[in-house]
Design a protein around this motif. Structure first.
Motif, PDB file in Angstrom:
ATOM      1  N   LEU A 294      13.072  56.836  12.093  1.00 43.47           N
ATOM      2  CA  LEU A 294      11.630  57.097  12.012  1.00 43.47           C
ATOM      3  C   LEU A 294      10.983  56.243  10.931  1.00 43.47           C
ATOM      4  O   LEU A 294       9.907  55.654  11.144  1.00 43.47           O
ATOM      5  N   GLY A 295      11.621  56.150   9.771  1.00 44.34           N
ATOM      6  CA  GLY A 295      11.080  55.321   8.699  1.00 44.34           C
ATOM      7  C   GLY A 295      11.028  53.850   9.077  1.00 44.34           C
ATOM      8  O   GLY A 295      10.063  53.147   8.762  1.00 44.34           O
ATOM      9  N   ALA A 296      12.060  53.376   9.791  1.00 45.54           N
ATOM     10  CA  ALA A 296      12.077  51.976  10.226  1.00 45.54           C
ATOM     11  C   ALA A 296      10.959  51.699  11.219  1.00 45.54           C
ATOM     12  O   ALA A 296      10.317  50.637  11.175  1.00 45.54           O
ATOM     13  N   ILE A 297      10.693  52.648  12.114  1.00 47.77           N
ATOM     14  CA  ILE A 297       9.597  52.479  13.078  1.00 47.77           C
ATOM     15  C   ILE A 297       8.260  52.404  12.353  1.00 47.77           C
ATOM     16  O   ILE A 297       7.417  51.539  12.650  1.00 47.77           O
ATOM     17  N   ALA A 298       8.048  53.309  11.399  1.00 47.06           N
ATOM     18  CA  ALA A 298       6.787  53.318  10.651  1.00 47.06           C
ATOM     19  C   ALA A 298       6.597  52.016   9.882  1.00 47.06           C
ATOM     20  O   ALA A 298       5.492  51.441   9.871  1.00 47.06           O
ATOM     21  N   MET A 299       7.651  51.530   9.235  1.00 44.64           N
ATOM     22  CA  MET A 299       7.550  50.294   8.468  1.00 44.64           C
ATOM     23  C   MET A 299       7.306  49.093   9.387  1.00 44.64           C
ATOM     24  O   MET A 299       6.521  48.194   9.058  1.00 44.64           O
ATOM     25  N   THR A 300       7.965  49.074  10.554  1.00 42.90           N
ATOM     26  CA  THR A 300       7.802  47.962  11.485  1.00 42.90           C
ATOM     27  C   THR A 300       6.372  47.896  12.020  1.00 42.90           C
ATOM     28  O   THR A 300       5.750  46.822  12.062  1.00 42.90           O
ATOM     29  N   LEU A 301       5.836  49.045  12.418  1.00 40.13           N
ATOM     30  CA  LEU A 301       4.467  49.072  12.939  1.00 40.13           C
ATOM     31  C   LEU A 301       3.451  48.724  11.852  1.00 40.13           C
ATOM     32  O   LEU A 301       2.467  48.020  12.113  1.00 40.13           O
ATOM     33  N   SER A 302       3.676  49.202  10.642  1.00 39.74           N
ATOM     34  CA  SER A 302       2.770  48.881   9.538  1.00 39.74           C
ATOM     35  C   SER A 302       2.810  47.389   9.221  1.00 39.74           C
ATOM     36  O   SER A 302       1.767  46.764   8.995  1.00 39.74           O
ATOM     37  N   ALA A 303       4.015  46.809   9.219  1.00 38.91           N
ATOM     38  CA  ALA A 303       4.137  45.371   8.969  1.00 38.91           C
ATOM     39  C   ALA A 303       3.483  44.561  10.076  1.00 38.91           C
ATOM     40  O   ALA A 303       2.843  43.526   9.813  1.00 38.91           O
ATOM     41  N   ALA A 304       3.614  45.011  11.335  1.00 32.64           N
ATOM     42  CA  ALA A 304       2.977  44.312  12.451  1.00 32.64           C
ATOM     43  C   ALA A 304       1.461  44.349  12.316  1.00 32.64           C
ATOM     44  O   ALA A 304       0.779  43.337  12.562  1.00 32.64           O
ATOM     45  N   ASN A 305       0.921  45.492  11.916  1.00 33.37           N
ATOM     46  CA  ASN A 305      -0.524  45.594  11.691  1.00 33.37           C
ATOM     47  C   ASN A 305      -0.971  44.646  10.585  1.00 33.37           C
ATOM     48  O   ASN A 305      -1.986  43.949  10.711  1.00 33.37           O
ATOM     49  N   TYR A 306      -0.205  44.587   9.500  1.00 34.58           N
ATOM     50  CA  TYR A 306      -0.547  43.706   8.376  1.00 34.58           C
ATOM     51  C   TYR A 306      -0.509  42.236   8.801  1.00 34.58           C
ATOM     52  O   TYR A 306      -1.448  41.476   8.527  1.00 34.58           O
ATOM     53  N   LEU A 307       0.566  41.839   9.476  1.00 27.76           N
ATOM     54  CA  LEU A 307       0.702  40.443   9.875  1.00 27.76           C
ATOM     55  C   LEU A 307      -0.348  40.043  10.896  1.00 27.76           C
ATOM     56  O   LEU A 307      -0.876  38.922  10.861  1.00 27.76           O
ATOM     57  N   TYR A 308      -0.674  40.941  11.813  1.00 27.61           N
ATOM     58  CA  TYR A 308      -1.693  40.633  12.823  1.00 27.61           C
ATOM     59  C   TYR A 308      -3.040  40.366  12.173  1.00 27.61           C
ATOM     60  O   TYR A 308      -3.706  39.366  12.485  1.00 27.61           O
ATOM     61  N   ASN A 309      -3.456  41.247  11.276  1.00 29.66           N
ATOM     62  CA  ASN A 309      -4.758  41.069  10.639  1.00 29.66           C
ATOM     63  C   ASN A 309      -4.769  39.864   9.706  1.00 29.66           C
ATOM     64  O   ASN A 309      -5.779  39.166   9.598  1.00 29.66           O
ATOM     65  N   ARG A 310      -3.663  39.609   9.030  1.00 30.03           N
ATOM     66  CA  ARG A 310      -3.571  38.434   8.167  1.00 30.03           C
ATOM     67  C   ARG A 310      -3.659  37.147   8.994  1.00 30.03           C
ATOM     68  O   ARG A 310      -4.341  36.192   8.610  1.00 30.03           O
ATOM     69  N   THR A 311      -2.953  37.136  10.130  1.00 24.99           N
ATOM     70  CA  THR A 311      -2.981  35.934  10.972  1.00 24.99           C
ATOM     71  C   THR A 311      -4.378  35.679  11.531  1.00 24.99           C
ATOM     72  O   THR A 311      -4.853  34.544  11.555  1.00 24.99           O
ATOM     73  N   LYS A 312      -5.046  36.747  11.965  1.00 22.62           N
ATOM     74  CA  LYS A 312      -6.406  36.613  12.495  1.00 22.62           C
ATOM     75  C   LYS A 312      -7.350  36.102  11.402  1.00 22.62           C
ATOM     76  O   LYS A 312      -8.242  35.301  11.669  1.00 22.62           O
ATOM     77  N   GLU A 313      -7.150  36.604  10.170  1.00 15.92           N
ATOM     78  CA  GLU A 313      -8.009  36.189   9.066  1.00 15.92           C
ATOM     79  C   GLU A 313      -7.815  34.708   8.753  1.00 15.92           C
ATOM     80  O   GLU A 313      -8.781  33.996   8.454  1.00 15.92           O
ATOM     81  N   GLU A 314      -6.579  34.204   8.829  1.00 21.03           N
ATOM     82  CA  GLU A 314      -6.323  32.801   8.514  1.00 21.03           C
ATOM     83  C   GLU A 314      -6.800  31.860   9.600  1.00 21.03           C
ATOM     84  O   GLU A 314      -7.156  30.713   9.319  1.00 21.03           O
ATOM     85  N   THR A 315      -6.794  32.327  10.852  1.00 20.60           N
ATOM     86  CA  THR A 315      -7.199  31.458  11.956  1.00 20.60           C
ATOM     87  C   THR A 315      -8.710  31.407  12.152  1.00 20.60           C
ATOM     88  O   THR A 315      -9.201  30.556  12.889  1.00 20.60           O
TER      89      THR A 315
END
Length: 316
Positions: A294-315
């Protein structure tokens, strides 16, 4: 003009580099004593439980019957993905999290955009939206448990007796589809105020000259929202997204209080399955393994949200 040597020269043991070894040792000991309570607290209630639960997750251990943990490696993790109840609870968790995160981000953003406008009683509306977050979630769940009761609940009473719409009355918590929808609704009601305040803070951090320049250039309404406001809320989306994901994946109080995982297993979520396994069947090794999944799922989804928004911001 002559200066007093006693005033111009730093005195040993008082200023920075002139501290004697005894003074330096004394300062270090004092600093260590100040942070020691916080270090002990973090170690006792965070680091040690995390490390020990990871250790236990690699063992077969029922703390009522077993004298010592029996090492089985990744056996508990393999067992989890062959366990029907685990897979059902994992699926229910994803269903709750998906709709909860999607709806709360949309509605809280819409409410924040409305409250961002200069309207009468703005402060009152902000307070009213934020009030549910002050109420403990367990009390909110108990209140809605009464509201949604089929026989004497307030919702069916209003629909059937007050409005005369008896065809709309329902066994809200006794059928899988409506029970899950009710849990999502309670989660939204209890937490949407916090997300709205976060979005409102993000809106208020946008420089006013950018908004005024957009209006001068003719950007208004939805154009202003999509081309000016949303691109400037990337940092806010990271924060609100992570918070919503964590609450959605770790949902526990709503199903525990209102449905106990029923009817059947239709609202059993992974956090509940971990709880029952640990404190009803006392299988601490298996429960710890599921908790780490459960903790790994939460961390993975949170990291995906962070990377998605960061990538959109840079592009952009």
């Amino acid at each position: 003009m002559e200066t007093n040597p006693a005033l111009a020269t730093p005195q040993p043991g008082i200023h920075g580099s002139k501290l004697t070894p005894w003074h330096r040792r004394k300062k270090k000991i004092a600093g260590f004593l100040f942070v020691l309570p916080a270090v002990l607290f973090v170690f006792s209630f965070m680091f040690y439980p995390l490390a020990y639960s990871l250790y236990i997750s690699l063992h077969k251990y029922n703390f009522v019957y077993d004298k010592e943990p029996q090492f089985i490696g990744l056996g508990n993790y393999i067992e989890a993905f062959n366990d029907h109840t685990f897979l059902v609870s994992l699926g229910n968790t994803f269903i709750f999290a998906f709709f909860y995160v999607l709806i709360i981000l949309l509605i809280s953003l819409a409410l924040a955009l409305l409250l961002f406008q200069k309207i009468r009683f703005n402060n009152f509306y902000r307070t009213a939206i934020f009030v549910p977050i002050v109420v403990p979630l367990s009390l909110s769940a108990l209140a809605f448990l009464w509201i949604l009761q089929p026989n004497y609940g307030l919702l069916n009473h209003i629909l059937g007796e007050v409005l005369g719409l008896k065809m709309l009355t329902h066994q809200w918590l006794n059928e899988g589809f409506t029970a899950m929808g009710s849990l999502i609704g309670v989660g939204l009601w209890a937490t949407i105020g916090f997300e709205t305040i976060l979005f409102l803070g993000g809106l208020q951090s946008i420089p006013t000259d950018i908004l005024e320049a957009a209006e001068v250039d003719g950007a208004s309404g939805l154009k202003k929202v999509f081309y000016i406001i949303l691109p400037n809320l990337r940092e806010t989306f990271i924060l609100t997204g992570i918070w919503a994901i964590l609450h959605g994946v770790k949902v526990f109080i709503e199903p525990m209080v209102m449905t106990a995982g029923g009817p059947g297993e239709s609202t059993l979520v992974l956090y509940q399955h971990v709880y029952y396994t640990a404190f009803t069947y006392f299988d601490m090794g298996y429960a710890s393994a599921m908790a780490y999944i459960l903790g790994a799922i939460a961390m993975t989804l949170s990291a995906a949200n962070y990377l998605y928004n960061r990538t959109k911001e840079e592009t952009e």
